[in-house]
Design an enzyme around this catalytic site. Structure first.
Site, PDB file in Angstrom:
ATOM      1  N   ASP A  49       1.912   4.293  -7.770  1.00 24.74           N
ATOM      2  CA  ASP A  49       3.046   5.220  -7.911  1.00 24.74           C
ATOM      3  C   ASP A  49       3.885   4.900  -9.140  1.00 24.74           C
ATOM      4  OD1 ASP A  49       2.573   6.859  -5.800  1.00 24.74           O
ATOM      5  OD2 ASP A  49       4.057   5.974  -4.452  1.00 24.74           O
ATOM      6  N   SER A  89       1.095  17.788   0.760  1.00 23.98           N
ATOM      7  CA  SER A  89       1.691  16.498   0.416  1.00 23.98           C
ATOM      8  C   SER A  89       3.203  16.599   0.586  1.00 23.98           C
ATOM      9  CB  SER A  89       1.357  16.130  -1.035  1.00 23.98           C
ATOM     10  OG  SER A  89      -0.027  15.944  -1.195  1.00 23.98           O
ATOM     11  N   LYS A 127       7.715   7.127   7.187  1.00 27.47           N
ATOM     12  CA  LYS A 127       6.528   7.704   6.547  1.00 27.47           C
ATOM     13  C   LYS A 127       5.390   6.693   6.704  1.00 27.47           C
ATOM     14  CE  LYS A 127       4.979   9.749   2.158  1.00 27.47           C
ATOM     15  NZ  LYS A 127       3.738   8.989   1.978  1.00 27.47           N
ATOM     16  N   ARG A 143      -6.773  15.709   6.698  1.00 26.80           N
ATOM     17  CA  ARG A 143      -5.902  16.620   5.941  1.00 26.80           C
ATOM     18  C   ARG A 143      -6.671  17.361   4.854  1.00 26.80           C
ATOM     19  NH1 ARG A 143      -1.176  14.267   2.255  1.00 26.80           N
ATOM     20  NH2 ARG A 143      -2.931  14.043   0.830  1.00 26.80           N
ATOM     21  N   GLU A 174      -0.919  10.473  11.996  1.00 27.99           N
ATOM     22  CA  GLU A 174      -1.743   9.574  11.182  1.00 27.99           C
ATOM     23  C   GLU A 174      -2.444   8.540  12.051  1.00 27.99           C
ATOM     24  OE1 GLU A 174      -0.609   8.166   7.476  1.00 27.99           O
ATOM     25  OE2 GLU A 174       0.717   9.825   6.986  1.00 27.99           O
ATOM     26  N   CYS A 374      23.812 -24.755 -28.715  1.00 27.52           N
ATOM     27  CA  CYS A 374      24.520 -23.727 -27.944  1.00 27.52           C
ATOM     28  C   CYS A 374      24.949 -22.587 -28.856  1.00 27.52           C
ATOM     29  CB  CYS A 374      25.741 -24.331 -27.254  1.00 27.52           C
ATOM     30  SG  CYS A 374      26.749 -23.113 -26.376  1.00 27.52           S
ATOM     31  N   CYS A 396      33.475 -25.422 -25.010  1.00 18.49           N
ATOM     32  CA  CYS A 396      32.577 -24.288 -25.273  1.00 18.49           C
ATOM     33  C   CYS A 396      33.286 -22.976 -24.928  1.00 18.49           C
ATOM     34  CB  CYS A 396      31.307 -24.437 -24.443  1.00 18.49           C
ATOM     35  SG  CYS A 396      30.122 -23.098 -24.712  1.00 18.49           S
TER      36      CYS A 396
END
Length: 633
Positions: A49, A89, A127, A143, A174, A374, A396
């Site tokens: 997908d 679908s 699903k 299907r 299903e 750094c 720093c």
């Protein structure tokens, strides 16, 4: 025709999707889809997908392959027969914005027939990721192409059961196998559940694994109308969307591929109709774990408040989850060195929902550039395991401003002191949080802030001092290593905030939950922040003291010393309930685990926490039951 080696290279991402020609990409998508449909997938559904189909949609959005219903059982030998009902679908959405567009279309269609929005009902179900079929009571059809399928009624003759021991003839559904059963008995024999599910359908005789699964009622035909569902109106759907998704995803013991939402009103469904591929009244939401193969332009070193140097990958602009992504964290320089993350490398990038983009892996290596100094202060960097560190903590600039920004973020009762404001204050000589609380409007204006901005900033500083704030939150804002908000609360349950700076390492390590190494880090950190703490306290912060364990209600409450998690919508503020619980010696948690004793549920509860509670045998109480027990002692 692609060779097996080329297919293998593409599936394993040795060949990058960006390097594939349109023709090769199309052919691979067709092959991957066919292999998935016959139960022998060559890539995960997620990769199909989010990498390949997504790339095809970008390049050729009108290609016929994207417009037709994928044949569910392509490759089976049966003659095709007309289905009793079309099985198209389901259109997919990967973000709330796309779901919202579906709602807007529903609104448009409903206005065309003067249908009231208040009357529209939406149904949600999981699903399932199985083999779709249609059972009319006499035959079970695949299907197919949505109009014609194959007769596979033999699966019922082989003993396949119907979910919930319900009757046949319930229409679409299903064929699936229970996830728990697959993991326990089949995962050593099959890579994916679909590999096993295919063996239930094909003409060959069933093997012992399939017979056992059917006998155990682990392999089933699940009619969609038998699935746990959510039903409600559009407004309720908008407000509770994420909770609904969580509830439905956790409600079944089958592999799922998202959540399906559909309109149930017959008149509106008929008016909305369908196109060649999708019903317009239906949509599937898939949690957005979108992937992309992205080229790295450069690596930027970023300095954190603790001195840790984080590599940030600057990327070719890429669309993921409806947003354009330009940057992603490289986690640490050990990964840069080991995986070859550098300018010109290609990475697999993931973005789940609204989460910050994540680099899954480096697909194509490049030369790496490991900084030695750094980028903020020029100090020589040191390795600490996989991490590059700047140990120049007191001078720093990025570490100093990072600590100040963190303080205001954790305090969370003060607006206006974000990164831009803090950096401007740093440029004017401000080095500590206490310096900020000593400012006045005149001083801010002399630093270049406008009159109105200066006035607002001072008001915010006054507000943050005068508004009551938990002492554990105030302590956590100083950013002492190993003293996050939870550990601060634990510390202050054992010692008042006035006494913590006099504690020894042994005192701290004797507290339940603090190991000796943690105690040493906390001890050293408290010494460092003590001067700042004392200055700020002298400025008059209103701290709400944590109850000491010795002050907690020691009644015979069934919840004393128990771990409780609250979930759902309560009749009163959840924060108030948690605060009240703590006075009875309750340990309040956020997530359910094996250490949780009670789950207290309100209204609109997502199923994931309930499922976790059942898994860990945690007692579940309603809010009313909980309060009755709490107040009966």
């Amino acid at each position: 025709m692609l060779s097996n080696q080329i297919i293998k290279d593409i599936a394993s991402q040795i060949s990058l999707v960006s390097d594939l020609s349109d023709e090769v990409l199309i052919e691979f998508c067709i092959i991957a889809n066919q292999r998935y449909r016959i139960g022998s997938p060559i890539i995960s559904d997620e990769n199909y997908d989010f990498i390949f189909l997504n790339e095809l949609a970008k390049r050729l959005p009108n290609h016929p392959f994207l417009k037709k219903v994928e044949d569910e059982i392509k490759g089976f030998s049966e003659d095709k027969i007309k289905l009793p009902q079309k099985m198209l679908s389901t259109d997919k959405a990967y973000s709330w914005e796309e779901v919202n567009k579906w709602l807007e279309r529903i609104t448009k269609f409903s206005s065309e027939i003067n249908y009231l929005l208040a009357d529209i009902q939406i149904k949600g179900t999981a699903k399932l990721d199985g083999f779709a079929g249609y059972d009319d009571g006499n035959k079970l059809y695949t299907r197919g192409d949505g109009n014609k399928g194959s007769d596979i009624s033999r699966v019922f003759e082989r003993g396949l059961g119907v979910f919930n021991n319900s009757e046949r003839g319930q229409g679409p559904g299903e064929i699936v196998v229970k996830r728990s059963y697959f993991e326990k008995y089949l995962s050593n024999h099959f890579e994916y559940p679909r590999n096993f599910q295919a063996s239930l359908i094909k003409e060959k005789e069933l093997d012992k694994l399939a017979i056992d699964a059917i006998s155990a009622k682990a392999a089933l035909f699940v009619p969609f109308n038998q699935l746990p569902h959510w039903l409600g109106g559009i407004n309720e759907f908008r407000k509770q969307f994420l909770d609904i998704v969580s509830q439905l995803e956790g409600g079944v013991d089958f592999d799922i591929d998202g959540v399906v939402f559909e309109i149930v009103n017959p008149e509106l469904k008929t008016h909305m109709g369908s196109n060649r591929k999708f019903h317009r009244w239906q949509i599937a939401f898939k949690e957005n774990k979108e992937k992309a193969q992205v080229k790295v332009l450069s690596i930027t070193a970023q300095v954190g408040r603790t001195g840790k140097i984080t590599p940030v990958a600057e990327l070719e602009p890429t669309q993921l989850s409806g947003a354009t992504i330009y940057r992603a964290t490289g986690h640490h320089y050990g990964l840069v060195k080991d995986q070859g993350l550098g300018a010109g490398s290609v990475i697999e990038l993931t973005r789940s929902g609204l989460v910050i983009p994540k680099i899954n892996k480096v697909l194509k290596k490049a030369e790496v550039d490991i900084p030695t100094n750094c980028p903020s202060c020029g100090h020589k960097l040191s390795w600490d395991s996989d991490f590059l560190m700047c140990l120049n903590h007191e001078k720093c600039p990025e570490q100093i401003t990072g600590k100040i920004i963190y303080f205001f973020q954790i305090l969370a009762n003060n607006d206006g002191f974000g990164q831009a404001t803090i950096q401007k204050l740093y440029a004017e000589g401000i080095r500590q949080v206490s310096d900020i609380y000593l400012l006045n409007e005149a001083k801010l204006m002399s630093m270049g802030f406008g009159e109105k901005t200066s006035h607002n900033l001072i008001n915010q500083l006054i507000r943050s001092r005068k508004e009551s704030i938990e002492d554990w939150r105030f302590l956590a804002a100083f950013g002492v290593q190993r003293l996050g908000m939870g550990n601060c609360e634990n510390l202050l349950r054992n010692y008042s905030v006035e006494k913590i700076f006099d504690l020894s390492v042994k005192d701290i390590s004797n507290i339940d939950g603090f190991a000796e190494i943690t105690a040493e880090l906390i001890f050293d950190g408290l010494i460092l922040i003590k001067p700042q703490y004392e200055i700020l306290i002298s400025e008059g912060f209103e701290l709400e003291q944590t109850l000491l364990n010795t002050e907690i209600n020691q009644s015979h409450s069934p919840f004393n010393s128990k771990k409780i998690v609250f979930t759902g919508t309560m009749s009163e503020s959840r924060a108030e309930l948690q605060k009240q619980a703590k006075t009875f010696g309750v340990n309040v948690g956020r997530s359910v685990s094996s250490k949780t004793d009670f789950l207290i549920i309100g209204e609109n509860v997502g199923q994931s926490k309930i499922k976790d509670a059942k898994t860990h045998q945690v007692e579940i109480l309603t809010e009313a039951e909980y309060l009755k027990l709490l107040n009966s002692n």
